[in-house]
Design a protein around this motif. Sequence first.
Motif, PDB file in Angstrom:
ATOM      1  N   GLN A 210      55.659  48.491 -35.393  1.00 52.96           N
ATOM      2  CA  GLN A 210      56.548  47.934 -34.378  1.00 52.96           C
ATOM      3  C   GLN A 210      58.003  47.959 -34.831  1.00 52.96           C
ATOM      4  O   GLN A 210      58.904  48.321 -34.069  1.00 52.96           O
ATOM      5  N   GLU A 211      58.242  47.610 -36.091  1.00 49.53           N
ATOM      6  CA  GLU A 211      59.613  47.539 -36.590  1.00 49.53           C
ATOM      7  C   GLU A 211      60.275  48.912 -36.674  1.00 49.53           C
ATOM      8  O   GLU A 211      61.472  49.050 -36.388  1.00 49.53           O
ATOM      9  N   LEU A 212      59.511  49.921 -37.068  1.00 50.03           N
ATOM     10  CA  LEU A 212      60.064  51.255 -37.292  1.00 50.03           C
ATOM     11  C   LEU A 212      59.805  52.216 -36.139  1.00 50.03           C
ATOM     12  O   LEU A 212      60.247  53.362 -36.180  1.00 50.03           O
ATOM     13  N   ASP A 213      59.079  51.735 -35.102  1.00 50.22           N
ATOM     14  CA  ASP A 213      58.717  52.576 -33.958  1.00 50.22           C
ATOM     15  C   ASP A 213      57.962  53.829 -34.412  1.00 50.22           C
ATOM     16  O   ASP A 213      58.277  54.959 -34.039  1.00 50.22           O
ATOM     17  N   LEU A 214      56.943  53.612 -35.233  1.00 52.19           N
ATOM     18  CA  LEU A 214      56.104  54.698 -35.734  1.00 52.19           C
ATOM     19  C   LEU A 214      54.687  54.550 -35.191  1.00 52.19           C
ATOM     20  O   LEU A 214      54.185  53.439 -35.035  1.00 52.19           O
ATOM     21  N   GLY A 215      54.051  55.678 -34.934  1.00 53.49           N
ATOM     22  CA  GLY A 215      52.678  55.669 -34.455  1.00 53.49           C
ATOM     23  C   GLY A 215      51.692  55.298 -35.549  1.00 53.49           C
ATOM     24  O   GLY A 215      52.028  55.230 -36.741  1.00 53.49           O
ATOM     25  N   ILE A 216      50.454  55.050 -35.121  1.00 62.19           N
ATOM     26  CA  ILE A 216      49.349  54.768 -36.041  1.00 62.19           C
ATOM     27  C   ILE A 216      48.208  55.714 -35.683  1.00 62.19           C
ATOM     28  O   ILE A 216      47.805  55.810 -34.518  1.00 62.19           O
ATOM     29  N   HIS A 217      47.663  56.385 -36.681  1.00 62.49           N
ATOM     30  CA  HIS A 217      46.703  57.478 -36.502  1.00 62.49           C
ATOM     31  C   HIS A 217      45.471  57.139 -37.329  1.00 62.49           C
ATOM     32  O   HIS A 217      45.549  57.061 -38.552  1.00 62.49           O
ATOM     33  N   ILE A 218      44.316  56.879 -36.681  1.00 59.59           N
ATOM     34  CA  ILE A 218      43.152  56.356 -37.406  1.00 59.59           C
ATOM     35  C   ILE A 218      41.848  56.934 -36.863  1.00 59.59           C
ATOM     36  O   ILE A 218      41.688  57.147 -35.666  1.00 59.59           O
ATOM     37  N   HIS A 219      40.900  57.214 -37.781  1.00 56.62           N
ATOM     38  CA  HIS A 219      39.528  57.536 -37.372  1.00 56.62           C
ATOM     39  C   HIS A 219      38.883  56.245 -36.856  1.00 56.62           C
ATOM     40  O   HIS A 219      38.955  55.207 -37.523  1.00 56.62           O
ATOM     41  N   LEU A 220      38.199  56.333 -35.717  1.00 55.84           N
ATOM     42  CA  LEU A 220      37.626  55.113 -35.137  1.00 55.84           C
ATOM     43  C   LEU A 220      36.367  55.425 -34.340  1.00 55.84           C
ATOM     44  O   LEU A 220      36.347  56.397 -33.573  1.00 55.84           O
ATOM     45  N   HIS A 221      35.347  54.592 -34.502  1.00 53.74           N
ATOM     46  CA  HIS A 221      34.085  54.745 -33.763  1.00 53.74           C
ATOM     47  C   HIS A 221      33.597  56.194 -33.849  1.00 53.74           C
ATOM     48  O   HIS A 221      33.194  56.793 -32.855  1.00 53.74           O
ATOM     49  N   GLU A 222      33.594  56.722 -35.081  1.00 51.24           N
ATOM     50  CA  GLU A 222      33.201  58.125 -35.265  1.00 51.24           C
ATOM     51  C   GLU A 222      31.690  58.300 -35.231  1.00 51.24           C
ATOM     52  O   GLU A 222      31.188  59.314 -34.749  1.00 51.24           O
ATOM     53  N   THR A 223      30.966  57.326 -35.781  1.00 47.52           N
ATOM     54  CA  THR A 223      29.505  57.425 -35.834  1.00 47.52           C
ATOM     55  C   THR A 223      28.867  56.101 -35.429  1.00 47.52           C
ATOM     56  O   THR A 223      29.485  55.037 -35.517  1.00 47.52           O
ATOM     57  N   LEU A 247      46.644  45.981 -33.491  1.00 48.56           N
ATOM     58  CA  LEU A 247      46.909  47.418 -33.575  1.00 48.56           C
ATOM     59  C   LEU A 247      46.785  48.158 -32.248  1.00 48.56           C
ATOM     60  O   LEU A 247      47.275  49.284 -32.127  1.00 48.56           O
ATOM     61  N   LEU A 248      46.107  47.587 -31.267  1.00 50.20           N
ATOM     62  CA  LEU A 248      45.913  48.309 -30.014  1.00 50.20           C
ATOM     63  C   LEU A 248      47.189  48.293 -29.187  1.00 50.20           C
ATOM     64  O   LEU A 248      47.641  47.240 -28.731  1.00 50.20           O
ATOM     65  N   SER A 249      47.758  49.484 -28.990  1.00 50.94           N
ATOM     66  CA  SER A 249      49.001  49.634 -28.231  1.00 50.94           C
ATOM     67  C   SER A 249      49.193  51.113 -27.930  1.00 50.94           C
ATOM     68  O   SER A 249      48.440  51.963 -28.440  1.00 50.94           O
ATOM     69  N   PRO A 250      50.194  51.488 -27.132  1.00 43.48           N
ATOM     70  CA  PRO A 250      50.465  52.908 -26.893  1.00 43.48           C
ATOM     71  C   PRO A 250      50.908  53.674 -28.141  1.00 43.48           C
ATOM     72  O   PRO A 250      51.040  54.894 -28.083  1.00 43.48           O
ATOM     73  N   SER A 251      51.112  52.969 -29.257  1.00 44.02           N
ATOM     74  CA  SER A 251      51.441  53.647 -30.512  1.00 44.02           C
ATOM     75  C   SER A 251      50.203  54.113 -31.268  1.00 44.02           C
ATOM     76  O   SER A 251      50.317  54.838 -32.257  1.00 44.02           O
ATOM     77  N   LEU A 252      49.012  53.692 -30.800  1.00 41.45           N
ATOM     78  CA  LEU A 252      47.783  53.965 -31.548  1.00 41.45           C
ATOM     79  C   LEU A 252      47.104  55.244 -31.073  1.00 41.45           C
ATOM     80  O   LEU A 252      46.852  55.433 -29.887  1.00 41.45           O
ATOM     81  N   GLN A 253      46.804  56.124 -32.050  1.00 48.45           N
ATOM     82  CA  GLN A 253      46.065  57.367 -31.802  1.00 48.45           C
ATOM     83  C   GLN A 253      44.692  57.226 -32.452  1.00 48.45           C
ATOM     84  O   GLN A 253      44.592  57.195 -33.675  1.00 48.45           O
ATOM     85  N   THR A 254      43.651  57.104 -31.643  1.00 48.13           N
ATOM     86  CA  THR A 254      42.301  56.896 -32.170  1.00 48.13           C
ATOM     87  C   THR A 254      41.530  58.210 -32.149  1.00 48.13           C
ATOM     88  O   THR A 254      41.445  58.875 -31.122  1.00 48.13           O
ATOM     89  N   VAL A 255      40.953  58.553 -33.288  1.00 47.43           N
ATOM     90  CA  VAL A 255      40.328  59.868 -33.453  1.00 47.43           C
ATOM     91  C   VAL A 255      38.810  59.761 -33.447  1.00 47.43           C
ATOM     92  O   VAL A 255      38.239  58.878 -34.085  1.00 47.43           O
ATOM     93  N   HIS A 256      38.170  60.650 -32.727  1.00 45.46           N
ATOM     94  CA  HIS A 256      36.720  60.830 -32.599  1.00 45.46           C
ATOM     95  C   HIS A 256      36.143  59.992 -31.454  1.00 45.46           C
ATOM     96  O   HIS A 256      35.726  60.542 -30.448  1.00 45.46           O
TER      97      HIS A 256
END
Length: 440
Positions: A210-223, A247-256
């Motif tokens: 939030q402070e730096l306006d950076l995204g978050i990229h995480i593996h989630l619910h993969e298996t 962590l849930l926001s438009p900055s979050l990229q959830t993978v899988h």
Amino acid sequence: MSQSIDTLILADWVIPVQPEDTVLHNYGVAIDKGRIIAVEHHDELTNRFDATHLRRLKGHALIPGLINAHTHSAMNLLRGFADDLPLMTWLEQHIWPAEAKHVSEEFVEDGTRLAIAEMLRSGTTCFNDMYFYPQIAARVATDTGIRANIGMVVIDFPTAWANNADEYIHKGLAAFDNFKHQDGIRFSFAPHAPYTVSDAPLKKIATYSQELDLGIHIHLHETAFEVEQAVKEKGQRPIQRLNDLGLLSPSLQTVHMTQLNDDDIRLVSDNGVHVIHCPQSNMKLASGICPTAKLLEADVNLAIGTDGSASNNDLDMLGELQSAALLAKVGAMDASAMPAFTALKAATLNGAKALGIDEDCGSIEVGKCADLCAIDLDRIETQPLFDPVSQIVYSATREQVTHVWVNGKLQLDNRQLTSIDEEQLLDKVKHWQKTITQTQ
């Protein structure tokens, strides 16, 4: 009097992606100073502009450069190293031990360069990376001229890159500071997964994001195993835990995201979370099927990634979007799920939205960066041609990608890389193959 510009590309078809379901016949693109300045019919372009570089691409379709929304680029050096295994066996017994032996700055530099060469030859102009030594990946991306979002990996246990979560964050932010003014390079936090990152660093990442306006990229619910273990140990599903941690926001990229129920999908949709679908890796590791039809119905932004070559085993985004379209249909038991255009949009504009760069990339529009991919459809494999979008998604292969521009600079010229010495690169890769083989 004609206007002097850098580049004029005349194709048989321009598929801008925005507006939707649009195919422009006998159109082209005018480029100057790295930006698209006109998308018009051939006659209008040739009358208006005098280009230093003119490309007449007969039989070609011009599309936005493909965006690989999730990969581990340096892991190209582990392609085919441990095949035909389930995820946790693959990770714990093969990949993590191999990384402990071999990962270094040199490993990341050579592996990332190999990945970029493969991606450019496949029509990819931007990739979203998650790996160690992010400053090395950023430098290689800068040197080769590809656009990149570099993940600052965070994990609880020690690796060659750092010893604990705080050190990962500190080193990642140092890399970000070194490259934050570099054109074409962006950064995001990349906590590996809920099962490898504890609450305290995840809370810290949420605050820094939030402070730096950076995204978050995480593996989630993969298996299914990941979700079942989380419920057993934490008493809640991983996505609910991330929600509680902020962590849930438009900055979050959830993978899988192969294991989703209706409540999970509602959480994703309500919070503007992006989902990055990696169909081939999920199939190869038997992780499950992402419910893409339900996500699209819930208006979730769905992008596509390849994952790393160690679990795919390639970085071919054309192959990936074809797999995404086909898997959506069998997953929903609905032949109309994810039509061809929807798959193409997921691999271009939706990827740009997930990375927060859709004002500059992801579609062929005046004012946007000239990130473009030319595909030769005048081949046996894609003839006869009734619909170029259908042929690109369901029939074309990466060998039909002939030209690629990033920011208006030609990076692939008639299948030849312009910024990477292929012979030198292959010599380095063979050295790594020998080294890794000898230490197995």
